[in-house]
Scaffold this motif. Structure first.
Motif, PDB file in Angstrom:
ATOM      1  N   PHE A  35      -5.800  -6.689  -0.970  1.00 24.05           N
ATOM      2  CA  PHE A  35      -6.110  -5.342  -1.473  1.00 24.05           C
ATOM      3  C   PHE A  35      -6.745  -4.460  -0.384  1.00 24.05           C
ATOM      4  N   LYS A  44      -7.243  -2.085   3.003  1.00 26.22           N
ATOM      5  CA  LYS A  44      -6.515  -0.984   3.625  1.00 26.22           C
ATOM      6  C   LYS A  44      -5.419  -1.546   4.537  1.00 26.22           C
ATOM      7  N   GLY A  49      -3.235  -3.300   3.853  1.00 27.83           N
ATOM      8  CA  GLY A  49      -2.690  -4.518   3.247  1.00 27.83           C
ATOM      9  C   GLY A  49      -3.136  -5.836   3.832  1.00 27.83           C
ATOM     10  N   TYR A 106       2.314   4.673   9.470  1.00 32.52           N
ATOM     11  CA  TYR A 106       0.890   4.839   9.764  1.00 32.52           C
ATOM     12  C   TYR A 106       0.658   5.627  11.059  1.00 32.52           C
ATOM     13  N   LYS A 109      -1.600 -12.901 -10.841  1.00 34.00           N
ATOM     14  CA  LYS A 109      -0.996 -11.559 -10.895  1.00 34.00           C
ATOM     15  C   LYS A 109      -1.315 -10.736  -9.653  1.00 34.00           C
ATOM     16  N   ILE A 110      -1.365 -11.429  -8.506  1.00 35.26           N
ATOM     17  CA  ILE A 110      -1.570 -10.695  -7.257  1.00 35.26           C
ATOM     18  C   ILE A 110      -0.401 -10.952  -6.318  1.00 35.26           C
ATOM     19  N   VAL A 111      -0.065  -9.918  -5.544  1.00 37.94           N
ATOM     20  CA  VAL A 111       0.974 -10.016  -4.523  1.00 37.94           C
ATOM     21  C   VAL A 111       0.320 -10.431  -3.220  1.00 37.94           C
ATOM     22  N   GLY A 158      -1.259  -8.859   1.915  1.00 37.11           N
ATOM     23  CA  GLY A 158      -0.279  -8.695   0.852  1.00 37.11           C
ATOM     24  C   GLY A 158       0.988  -7.958   1.291  1.00 37.11           C
ATOM     25  N   ASN A 159       1.259  -7.933   2.595  1.00 36.99           N
ATOM     26  CA  ASN A 159       2.431  -7.200   3.069  1.00 36.99           C
ATOM     27  C   ASN A 159       3.647  -8.121   3.108  1.00 36.99           C
ATOM     28  N   LEU A 172       9.497  -7.454  -0.678  1.00 34.94           N
ATOM     29  CA  LEU A 172       9.807  -7.802  -2.069  1.00 34.94           C
ATOM     30  C   LEU A 172      11.295  -8.068  -2.285  1.00 34.94           C
TER      31      LEU A 172
END
Lengths: 322, 322
Positions: A51, A53, A55, A120, A277-279, A310-311, A314
Motif C-alpha cells: 500500500f 507510495k 507500490g 512518474y 484480499k490484498i494484491v 504490490g506492483n 494483472l
C-alpha cells in the motif's frame, strides 16, 4: 560509481531518514489474519508496503536519497539502473522534488514497466540486455548528466531509508519475537538489521528467498558473497545479488535464511490474495511460503511479515494459464 | 416465509446490532488514494468491507440475525438462499454460535464461493440460477428443517446489521457529503438509509448498479418495484431484485441511482486492484465506475465509497482471456 558513499549507515541515519521522508510516504497499516494464524500456529503481523507510495517499500530509500541531496546536487538530478520498483520509486521521489530522474533499462524490458516509470516522470535510456551494455550506457548517462547515482540497495542512504519500515512496525506491534522479509539484493533486510539490532536486539531476523535464486542463502552458509549471473524465478524482485554493504548486515545480524520453491511461492501468493484480499507481488509471498514450510521455526511466536510491494501485472498472474 | 418480521427496523435496532455483533466482526479500515482523488476531483474514502470477516459486509446482518435468536430458535439452525456472500456470512455466524446453517445456492455460483460456504460449515442445496427456482427449492429446505429463515437483505435484522457499516464510516471520517454503495437487493443501501437518515440526514446517498441488472434504477424511476428474473452481469452480487422492506428505504432516502456498463465495471475493478492493491469483487467496482462516469455529481465532495466484499474467484478474473 564514486557517488556511493562507502561508509555504513547508522541508526541515527534511520531516524533522520524517517523525519526526512515522512511527508512523501505512507505509514502503512499492519494487517492480521485469523486464518493464517490458525494455519501457521504463529501470530503474524503483515506490514503492508504494497500500500506504499509507488507500490513498494523502495520509495523509503529513494526518498531518503533524493531529499537528502543539496540543492546544487539535486539540480543535476538522480540516476539509476533498474527495471523494477527502485526505478519507479526513484522517479516518484525525483518528481516530488521536481528534479530529473535518469533510468537505464534494457530495451527488452516490458512496455508496461517502461510506461510506469515514464508515468512518474522518469527519463529512460535503453541499453542492450547485458551487464556490459548496461554499465557502458549507465556510465555515459552518468557522465553526461552529472546526476547522483542512487544504487537500488547498496547505497547507505537507501539502506537507512528501508530501515524506517521495521521502525514503524516496532511502533505498531508490541512484543514481536521475529521479523521476516524477502531478500534479493538485501536492502530491506539490511534496513531491518540496522534498526532492530539497535532498538530490539532480541528480535530474530529471518530472510526468505526463492530456491531458484538462493544466492543469499548460499552466501550466508559459505560466509562470503556468492552471486548468480541470471537466476530464473517468479519472484522477479529477488534476482539481484548481495553487495558489500548489504552483505555486512546480512552476515552480522540475520538469524537464518529460509527458501521456498516456485510452486510454494505461487501457492502462498494466491492464498494471501484469497484470504487477505490484498494484491501483492510474487516476491512478497516468499516469507509466508517459508513460514508454511517451516512451522516449527515460528510456532507460538509473534512474527512481523513485511509485504514488500504490490506492483504486479494483472494480465500475467502466475496461476493464469498460457 | 413467515419468519421474516414484517416491521421495519429502527436506528435503535442498528445501535443494538452494533453491540451484539462487535465480537464477531472487524471494524474495517478506511483507505484513501491520491490517484483516485486526482482522477475524480472528489475526495474518496473507501470503507473496506472486503477485509471484513467472511470477506464481505454481509456478516454484519447475518451475525445480527444469528446472535439475536433465542436458544430454542437457534437449536433448529438458520437457512437462506444466496448467490454467495450472504451464504458465507450466515455460515460463519452460525458456526460461531455452533448451530446448523442451510444454504440454497445456484448451481452456477462460483466454485470458490461454494467451497468457502462449506469451509465455514454451511450445508448447500443447489437450485437453478433464477429467482423462481431458488424460492421453490428453498421452500422445501425450510419446511424440512424448521430453521429460521434469514433473508439475504429483506430481513429487518439484516438491514439493521448492515446499518452498522455506515455508522462506523461516519465515526471514521468527518464531514462526508455523500455515501455510495452498490445496490442489488438493497440491504446495504437500506442500512445506509436507516443510519444516515437518523444521524446525518444531509449526507446524500447514491446507489450504483450495473446497466445490465438495472432493476433498482428502473424501480426508482417508476416509483414501484420492477424485478428481473435472471439478469446477466459480471457483478454477480447485484442480480437480485428489491423487496418491500428495502424498497421502503430506497424510495424514501436514496438521492439517486447511477448505472455503469459491464466494461466500465471491469475497468474500474482492474484499476482499483492496480492502484489500491486490494482484491475486491466486480460488484464493488460499480460505485467507482459510476463516479468516473459522472464526475460532475461528485466533484469537490467528500464521498464514502463502500467496498462491499472481496470474495472473487482468482481463476476467473473478468479480464482473463477464455
Amino acid at each position: 560509481m564514486k557517488d556511493v558513499a562507502d561508509s555504513l549507515p547508522t541508526y541515527d541515519d534511520v531516524i533522520a531518514a524517517h523525519e526526512r521522508i515522512a511527508p512523501y510516504i505512507h505509514r502503512t497499516p499492519v494487517l492480521t489474519s485469523t486464518y493464517f494464524n490458525e494455519l501457521t500456529g504463529a501470530e503474524l503481523f503483515f506490514k503492508c508496503e504494497n500500500f506504499q507510495k509507488a507500490g513498494a517499500f523502495k520509495v523509503r530509500g529513494a526518498c531518503n536519497a533524493v531529499f537528502g541531496l543539496s540543492d546544487e546536487q539535486a539540480a543535476k538530478g538522480v540516476a539509476t539502473h533498474s527495471s523494477g520498483n527502485h526505478a519507479l520509486s526513484l522517479s516518484y521521489a525525483a518528481g516530488r522534488r521536481g528534479i530529473p530522474c535518469h533510468v537505464v533499462m534494457p530495451r527488452t524490458a516490458p512496455d508496461a514497466k517502461k510506461a510506469a516509470v515514464r508515468g512518474y516522470g522518469g527519463q529512460i535510456t535503453e541499453c542492450e540486455p547485458s551487464t556490459s551494455s548496461r554499465e557502458a550506457v549507465f556510465a555515459e548517462v552518468h557522465e553526461r548528466t552529472g546526476a547522483d547515482f542512487v544504487h537500488p540497495y547498496n547505497d547507505p542512504r537507501v539502506i537507512a531509508g528501508q530501515g524506517t519500515c521495521s521502525r514503524e512496525l516496532m511502533e505498531q506491534v508490541d512484543g514481536l519475537d521475529a521479523v521476516i522479509a524477502p531478500i534479493g539484493g538485501g536492502g530491506m533486510i539490511s534496513g531491518c538489521c540496522l534498526t532492530l539490532s539497535n532498538i530490539a536486539p532480541n528480535v530474530e531476523i529471518y530472510a526468505a528467498e526463492p530456491e531458484q535464486a538462493d544466492d543469499a542463502y548460499r552466501s550466508f552458509k559459505a560466509g562470503h558473497i556468492i552471486a548468480d549471473d541470471a537466476p530464473v524465478t517468479v519472484a522477479d524482485g529477488l534476482k539481484v545479488p548481495l553487495k558489500e554493504n548489504t552483505w555486512h548486515f546480512v552476515s552480522h545480524h540475520v538469524t537464518d535464511i529460509l527458501t521456498a520453491s516456485e510452486q510454494e511461492i505461487i501457492d502462498a501468493m494466491k492464498l494471501t490474495w484469497q484470504r487477505m484480499k490484498i494484491v501483492m507481488e510474487p516476491s512478497c509471498a516468499v516469507p509466508l511460503a517459508t513460514i508454511l514450510k517451516n512451522p516449527e521455526v515460528f510456532r507460538g511466536k509473534r512474527v512481523g511479515v513485511i509485504i514488500t510491494g504490490g506492483n504486479v501485472d494483472l494480465d500475467k498472474l502466475p496461476w493464469m494459464k498460457g
